[in-house]
Motif scaffolding. Sequence first.
Motif, PDB file in Angstrom:
ATOM      1  N   GLY A 205       7.693  22.028  -2.545  1.00 35.62           N
ATOM      2  CA  GLY A 205       6.516  21.355  -3.094  1.00 35.62           C
ATOM      3  C   GLY A 205       6.716  19.906  -3.475  1.00 35.62           C
ATOM      4  O   GLY A 205       5.824  19.077  -3.276  1.00 35.62           O
ATOM      5  N   LEU A 206       7.869  19.559  -4.043  1.00 37.54           N
ATOM      6  CA  LEU A 206       8.072  18.186  -4.514  1.00 37.54           C
ATOM      7  C   LEU A 206       8.016  17.145  -3.394  1.00 37.54           C
ATOM      8  O   LEU A 206       7.380  16.103  -3.573  1.00 37.54           O
ATOM      9  N   PRO A 207       8.635  17.359  -2.243  1.00 38.00           N
ATOM     10  CA  PRO A 207       8.476  16.364  -1.170  1.00 38.00           C
ATOM     11  C   PRO A 207       7.024  16.221  -0.709  1.00 38.00           C
ATOM     12  O   PRO A 207       6.582  15.112  -0.383  1.00 38.00           O
ATOM     13  N   LEU A 208       6.280  17.301  -0.698  1.00 34.15           N
ATOM     14  CA  LEU A 208       4.868  17.218  -0.315  1.00 34.15           C
ATOM     15  C   LEU A 208       4.074  16.407  -1.332  1.00 34.15           C
ATOM     16  O   LEU A 208       3.222  15.586  -0.961  1.00 34.15           O
ATOM     17  N   LEU A 209       4.358  16.612  -2.615  1.00 36.58           N
ATOM     18  CA  LEU A 209       3.672  15.845  -3.650  1.00 36.58           C
ATOM     19  C   LEU A 209       4.039  14.366  -3.591  1.00 36.58           C
ATOM     20  O   LEU A 209       3.195  13.501  -3.784  1.00 36.58           O
ATOM     21  N   ARG A 210       5.301  14.067  -3.300  1.00 39.21           N
ATOM     22  CA  ARG A 210       5.730  12.679  -3.189  1.00 39.21           C
ATOM     23  C   ARG A 210       5.033  12.001  -2.015  1.00 39.21           C
ATOM     24  O   ARG A 210       4.578  10.860  -2.116  1.00 39.21           O
ATOM     25  N   GLU A 211       4.943  12.699  -0.892  1.00 41.57           N
ATOM     26  CA  GLU A 211       4.273  12.147   0.289  1.00 41.57           C
ATOM     27  C   GLU A 211       2.796  11.878   0.005  1.00 41.57           C
ATOM     28  O   GLU A 211       2.249  10.856   0.397  1.00 41.57           O
ATOM     29  N   ARG A 212       2.156  12.799  -0.680  1.00 41.24           N
ATOM     30  CA  ARG A 212       0.738  12.627  -1.020  1.00 41.24           C
ATOM     31  C   ARG A 212       0.544  11.430  -1.949  1.00 41.24           C
ATOM     32  O   ARG A 212      -0.381  10.647  -1.780  1.00 41.24           O
ATOM     33  N   SER A 213       1.461  11.274  -2.902  1.00 42.40           N
ATOM     34  CA  SER A 213       1.390  10.135  -3.811  1.00 42.40           C
ATOM     35  C   SER A 213       1.566   8.826  -3.052  1.00 42.40           C
ATOM     36  O   SER A 213       0.868   7.842  -3.308  1.00 42.40           O
ATOM     37  N   GLN A 214       2.469   8.795  -2.080  1.00 47.91           N
ATOM     38  CA  GLN A 214       2.689   7.606  -1.258  1.00 47.91           C
ATOM     39  C   GLN A 214       1.455   7.300  -0.418  1.00 47.91           C
ATOM     40  O   GLN A 214       1.055   6.145  -0.272  1.00 47.91           O
ATOM     41  N   GLN A 215       0.828   8.327   0.130  1.00 50.15           N
ATOM     42  CA  GLN A 215      -0.388   8.122   0.933  1.00 50.15           C
ATOM     43  C   GLN A 215      -1.497   7.518   0.092  1.00 50.15           C
ATOM     44  O   GLN A 215      -2.219   6.625   0.544  1.00 50.15           O
ATOM     45  N   ARG A 216      -1.657   7.979  -1.118  1.00 47.70           N
ATOM     46  CA  ARG A 216      -2.690   7.417  -2.003  1.00 47.70           C
ATOM     47  C   ARG A 216      -2.420   5.948  -2.295  1.00 47.70           C
ATOM     48  O   ARG A 216      -3.345   5.133  -2.305  1.00 47.70           O
ATOM     49  N   LEU A 217      -1.160   5.609  -2.527  1.00 50.58           N
ATOM     50  CA  LEU A 217      -0.810   4.216  -2.791  1.00 50.58           C
ATOM     51  C   LEU A 217      -1.093   3.350  -1.568  1.00 50.58           C
ATOM     52  O   LEU A 217      -1.614   2.236  -1.684  1.00 50.58           O
ATOM     53  N   GLU A 218      -0.801   3.848  -0.377  1.00 54.11           N
ATOM     54  CA  GLU A 218      -1.085   3.104   0.850  1.00 54.11           C
ATOM     55  C   GLU A 218      -2.585   2.938   1.055  1.00 54.11           C
ATOM     56  O   GLU A 218      -3.040   1.881   1.515  1.00 54.11           O
ATOM     57  N   GLN A 219      -3.374   3.938   0.712  1.00 50.30           N
ATOM     58  CA  GLN A 219      -4.828   3.823   0.823  1.00 50.30           C
ATOM     59  C   GLN A 219      -5.357   2.779  -0.151  1.00 50.30           C
ATOM     60  O   GLN A 219      -6.252   1.993   0.191  1.00 50.30           O
ATOM     61  N   ARG A 220      -4.811   2.746  -1.367  1.00 50.67           N
ATOM     62  CA  ARG A 220      -5.234   1.726  -2.331  1.00 50.67           C
ATOM     63  C   ARG A 220      -4.872   0.330  -1.837  1.00 50.67           C
ATOM     64  O   ARG A 220      -5.643  -0.620  -1.990  1.00 50.67           O
ATOM     65  N   ALA A 221      -3.705   0.181  -1.232  1.00 50.02           N
ATOM     66  CA  ALA A 221      -3.303  -1.120  -0.690  1.00 50.02           C
ATOM     67  C   ALA A 221      -4.242  -1.544   0.436  1.00 50.02           C
ATOM     68  O   ALA A 221      -4.631  -2.710   0.532  1.00 50.02           O
ATOM     69  N   GLU A 222      -4.624  -0.603   1.282  1.00 51.63           N
ATOM     70  CA  GLU A 222      -5.541  -0.918   2.389  1.00 51.63           C
ATOM     71  C   GLU A 222      -6.919  -1.337   1.855  1.00 51.63           C
ATOM     72  O   GLU A 222      -7.535  -2.275   2.366  1.00 51.63           O
ATOM     73  N   ARG A 223      -7.397  -0.648   0.836  1.00 52.02           N
ATOM     74  CA  ARG A 223      -8.692  -1.034   0.237  1.00 52.02           C
ATOM     75  C   ARG A 223      -8.593  -2.416  -0.399  1.00 52.02           C
ATOM     76  O   ARG A 223      -9.540  -3.209  -0.333  1.00 52.02           O
ATOM     77  N   GLU A 224      -7.456  -2.728  -0.998  1.00 51.59           N
ATOM     78  CA  GLU A 224      -7.295  -4.047  -1.619  1.00 51.59           C
ATOM     79  C   GLU A 224      -7.219  -5.154  -0.574  1.00 51.59           C
ATOM     80  O   GLU A 224      -7.673  -6.267  -0.821  1.00 51.59           O
ATOM     81  N   VAL A 225      -6.677  -4.860   0.597  1.00 52.49           N
ATOM     82  CA  VAL A 225      -6.666  -5.847   1.688  1.00 52.49           C
ATOM     83  C   VAL A 225      -8.102  -6.207   2.051  1.00 52.49           C
ATOM     84  O   VAL A 225      -8.449  -7.387   2.174  1.00 52.49           O
ATOM     85  N   THR A 226      -8.933  -5.205   2.214  1.00 45.09           N
ATOM     86  CA  THR A 226     -10.340  -5.451   2.560  1.00 45.09           C
ATOM     87  C   THR A 226     -11.054  -6.202   1.439  1.00 45.09           C
ATOM     88  O   THR A 226     -11.823  -7.132   1.701  1.00 45.09           O
ATOM     89  N   ALA A 227     -10.801  -5.826   0.197  1.00 45.22           N
ATOM     90  CA  ALA A 227     -11.434  -6.507  -0.935  1.00 45.22           C
ATOM     91  C   ALA A 227     -10.985  -7.963  -1.022  1.00 45.22           C
ATOM     92  O   ALA A 227     -11.793  -8.857  -1.318  1.00 45.22           O
ATOM     93  N   THR A 228      -9.724  -8.229  -0.748  1.00 44.93           N
ATOM     94  CA  THR A 228      -9.216  -9.610  -0.772  1.00 44.93           C
ATOM     95  C   THR A 228      -9.849 -10.430   0.346  1.00 44.93           C
ATOM     96  O   THR A 228     -10.203 -11.596   0.151  1.00 44.93           O
ATOM     97  N   ALA A 229     -10.021  -9.831   1.520  1.00 45.24           N
ATOM     98  CA  ALA A 229     -10.688 -10.533   2.626  1.00 45.24           C
ATOM     99  C   ALA A 229     -12.147 -10.834   2.266  1.00 45.24           C
ATOM    100  O   ALA A 229     -12.656 -11.917   2.577  1.00 45.24           O
ATOM    101  N   GLN A 230     -12.802  -9.910   1.602  1.00 45.62           N
ATOM    102  CA  GLN A 230     -14.186 -10.147   1.169  1.00 45.62           C
ATOM    103  C   GLN A 230     -14.259 -11.274   0.139  1.00 45.62           C
ATOM    104  O   GLN A 230     -15.190 -12.078   0.145  1.00 45.62           O
ATOM    105  N   LEU A 231     -13.262 -11.335  -0.756  1.00 45.11           N
ATOM    106  CA  LEU A 231     -13.215 -12.414  -1.733  1.00 45.11           C
ATOM    107  C   LEU A 231     -13.021 -13.766  -1.039  1.00 45.11           C
ATOM    108  O   LEU A 231     -13.690 -14.749  -1.379  1.00 45.11           O
ATOM    109  N   ALA A 232     -12.139 -13.813  -0.056  1.00 42.38           N
ATOM    110  CA  ALA A 232     -11.935 -15.059   0.694  1.00 42.38           C
ATOM    111  C   ALA A 232     -13.223 -15.454   1.417  1.00 42.38           C
ATOM    112  O   ALA A 232     -13.587 -16.634   1.455  1.00 42.38           O
TER     113      ALA A 232
END
Length: 147
Positions: free
Chosen positions: A32-59
Amino acid sequence: MRHGGGISVRLRRGLAVALLTIVLAGIGAAVGLPLLRERSQQRLEQRAEREVTATAQLARARVLADPAAGEPTLRQAADAVDGVEVLTVDSGGPRSEPTVRLVLRVRVSKTAASVFGWQRADSAACFALAVPPDADPAALERLSCPD
Protein backbone atom coordinates in the motif's frame (compact mmCIF):
# COMPACT_ATOMS: atom_id res chain seq x y z
CA MET A 1 -7.34 -33.41 35.72
CA ARG A 2 -4.67 -31.77 33.54
CA HIS A 3 -1.01 -32.53 33.56
CA GLY A 4 1.91 -31.28 31.57
CA GLY A 5 1.83 -27.53 32.24
CA GLY A 6 1.80 -26.60 28.49
CA ILE A 7 0.36 -23.51 26.84
CA SER A 8 -3.39 -23.49 26.88
CA VAL A 9 -5.37 -23.82 23.64
CA ARG A 10 -6.90 -20.37 24.12
CA LEU A 11 -3.47 -18.74 24.45
CA ARG A 12 -2.12 -20.57 21.38
CA ARG A 13 -5.09 -19.40 19.29
CA GLY A 14 -4.60 -15.84 20.52
CA LEU A 15 -0.91 -15.91 19.58
CA ALA A 16 -1.71 -17.38 16.14
CA VAL A 17 -4.30 -14.64 15.45
CA ALA A 18 -1.88 -11.92 16.60
CA LEU A 19 0.90 -13.31 14.40
CA LEU A 20 -1.44 -13.52 11.40
CA THR A 21 -2.57 -9.92 11.98
CA ILE A 22 1.04 -8.69 12.12
CA VAL A 23 1.95 -10.56 8.91
CA LEU A 24 -1.10 -9.20 7.05
CA ALA A 25 -0.39 -5.65 8.26
CA GLY A 26 3.21 -5.95 7.04
CA ILE A 27 2.12 -7.19 3.62
CA GLY A 28 -0.51 -4.42 3.41
CA ALA A 29 2.08 -1.77 4.25
CA ALA A 30 4.59 -3.19 1.76
CA VAL A 31 2.02 -3.06 -1.03
CA GLY A 32 0.00 0.00 0.00
CA LEU A 33 2.68 2.57 0.84
CA PRO A 34 4.27 2.69 -2.64
CA LEU A 35 0.80 3.10 -4.16
CA LEU A 36 0.01 5.96 -1.80
CA ARG A 37 3.35 7.63 -2.55
CA GLU A 38 2.72 7.36 -6.30
CA ARG A 39 -0.76 8.85 -5.91
CA SER A 40 0.66 11.72 -3.86
CA GLN A 41 3.27 12.38 -6.57
CA GLN A 42 0.58 12.35 -9.28
CA ARG A 43 -1.44 14.95 -7.39
CA LEU A 44 1.61 17.18 -7.05
CA GLU A 45 2.30 16.87 -10.79
CA GLN A 46 -1.32 17.77 -11.58
CA ARG A 47 -1.06 20.86 -9.37
CA ALA A 48 2.15 21.87 -11.15
CA GLU A 49 0.45 21.45 -14.54
CA ARG A 50 -2.51 23.60 -13.44
CA GLU A 51 -0.09 26.26 -12.19
CA VAL A 52 1.68 26.29 -15.57
CA THR A 53 -1.62 27.10 -17.26
CA ALA A 54 -2.49 29.71 -14.63
CA THR A 55 0.92 31.38 -15.05
CA ALA A 56 0.45 31.47 -18.83
CA GLN A 57 -2.97 33.08 -18.33
CA LEU A 58 -1.39 35.68 -16.03
CA ALA A 59 1.25 36.48 -18.66
CA ARG A 60 -1.53 36.76 -21.26
CA ALA A 61 -3.43 39.23 -19.03
CA ARG A 62 -0.32 41.34 -18.49
CA VAL A 63 0.43 41.44 -22.23
CA LEU A 64 -3.15 42.30 -23.15
CA ALA A 65 -3.23 45.15 -20.63
CA ASP A 66 -1.60 47.32 -23.33
CA PRO A 67 -2.07 45.49 -26.67
CA ALA A 68 -1.08 48.51 -28.78
CA ALA A 69 2.40 48.64 -27.23
CA GLY A 70 5.42 47.72 -29.28
CA GLU A 71 7.32 44.44 -29.31
CA PRO A 72 9.82 45.39 -26.56
CA THR A 73 7.04 46.44 -24.18
CA LEU A 74 5.05 43.27 -24.80
CA ARG A 75 8.20 41.18 -24.24
CA GLN A 76 8.92 42.98 -20.96
CA ALA A 77 5.33 42.52 -19.78
CA ALA A 78 5.51 38.78 -20.37
CA ASP A 79 9.04 38.44 -18.96
CA ALA A 80 7.94 40.22 -15.76
CA VAL A 81 5.81 37.19 -14.80
CA ASP A 82 7.75 34.74 -12.65
CA GLY A 83 8.40 31.47 -14.49
CA VAL A 84 7.79 32.87 -17.99
CA GLU A 85 10.48 33.00 -20.64
CA VAL A 86 9.77 34.71 -23.96
CA LEU A 87 11.22 32.58 -26.74
CA THR A 88 10.26 34.66 -29.78
CA VAL A 89 8.46 37.88 -30.60
CA ASP A 90 7.32 38.33 -34.19
CA SER A 91 5.22 41.06 -35.79
CA GLY A 92 4.77 39.39 -39.16
CA GLY A 93 1.13 40.36 -39.62
CA PRO A 94 -0.19 42.47 -42.49
CA ARG A 95 0.62 46.17 -42.38
CA SER A 96 -3.03 47.18 -41.97
CA GLU A 97 -3.24 45.26 -38.71
CA PRO A 98 0.14 44.54 -37.11
CA THR A 99 -0.41 41.52 -34.90
CA VAL A 100 2.45 40.61 -32.59
CA ARG A 101 2.96 36.90 -31.94
CA LEU A 102 4.75 35.85 -28.77
CA VAL A 103 5.95 32.34 -27.99
CA LEU A 104 6.31 31.75 -24.26
CA ARG A 105 7.84 28.94 -22.22
CA VAL A 106 6.34 28.57 -18.75
CA ARG A 107 8.14 26.52 -16.10
CA VAL A 108 6.88 25.66 -12.63
CA SER A 109 8.50 23.64 -9.85
CA LYS A 110 6.38 22.47 -6.93
CA THR A 111 7.56 20.83 -3.74
CA ALA A 112 5.46 19.42 -0.95
CA ALA A 113 6.06 17.67 2.33
CA SER A 114 4.26 14.40 2.78
CA VAL A 115 4.38 11.33 4.95
CA PHE A 116 6.95 10.01 2.49
CA GLY A 117 9.30 12.99 2.76
CA TRP A 118 9.73 15.84 0.30
CA GLN A 119 8.26 15.38 -3.14
CA ARG A 120 9.00 17.52 -6.18
CA ALA A 121 7.27 18.02 -9.50
CA ASP A 122 8.54 20.08 -12.44
CA SER A 123 6.28 21.08 -15.28
CA ALA A 124 6.88 23.13 -18.42
CA ALA A 125 4.82 24.07 -21.44
CA CYS A 126 5.04 26.46 -24.37
CA PHE A 127 2.28 28.77 -25.54
CA ALA A 128 1.76 31.06 -28.50
CA LEU A 129 -0.15 34.30 -28.11
CA ALA A 130 -1.21 36.53 -31.02
CA VAL A 131 -1.73 40.07 -29.73
CA PRO A 132 -3.85 42.26 -31.98
CA PRO A 133 -3.40 46.04 -31.63
CA ASP A 134 -7.01 46.52 -30.51
CA ALA A 135 -8.66 45.26 -27.33
CA ASP A 136 -9.93 42.03 -28.87
CA PRO A 137 -9.38 38.96 -26.70
CA ALA A 138 -6.49 36.72 -27.70
CA ALA A 139 -6.38 33.01 -27.02
CA LEU A 140 -3.38 31.05 -25.83
CA GLU A 141 -2.34 28.22 -28.11
CA ARG A 142 -0.41 25.38 -26.52
CA LEU A 143 2.66 24.31 -28.50
CA SER A 144 5.30 21.67 -28.18
CA CYS A 145 8.42 23.19 -26.67
CA PRO A 146 11.64 23.37 -28.68
CA ASP A 147 14.58 21.58 -27.13
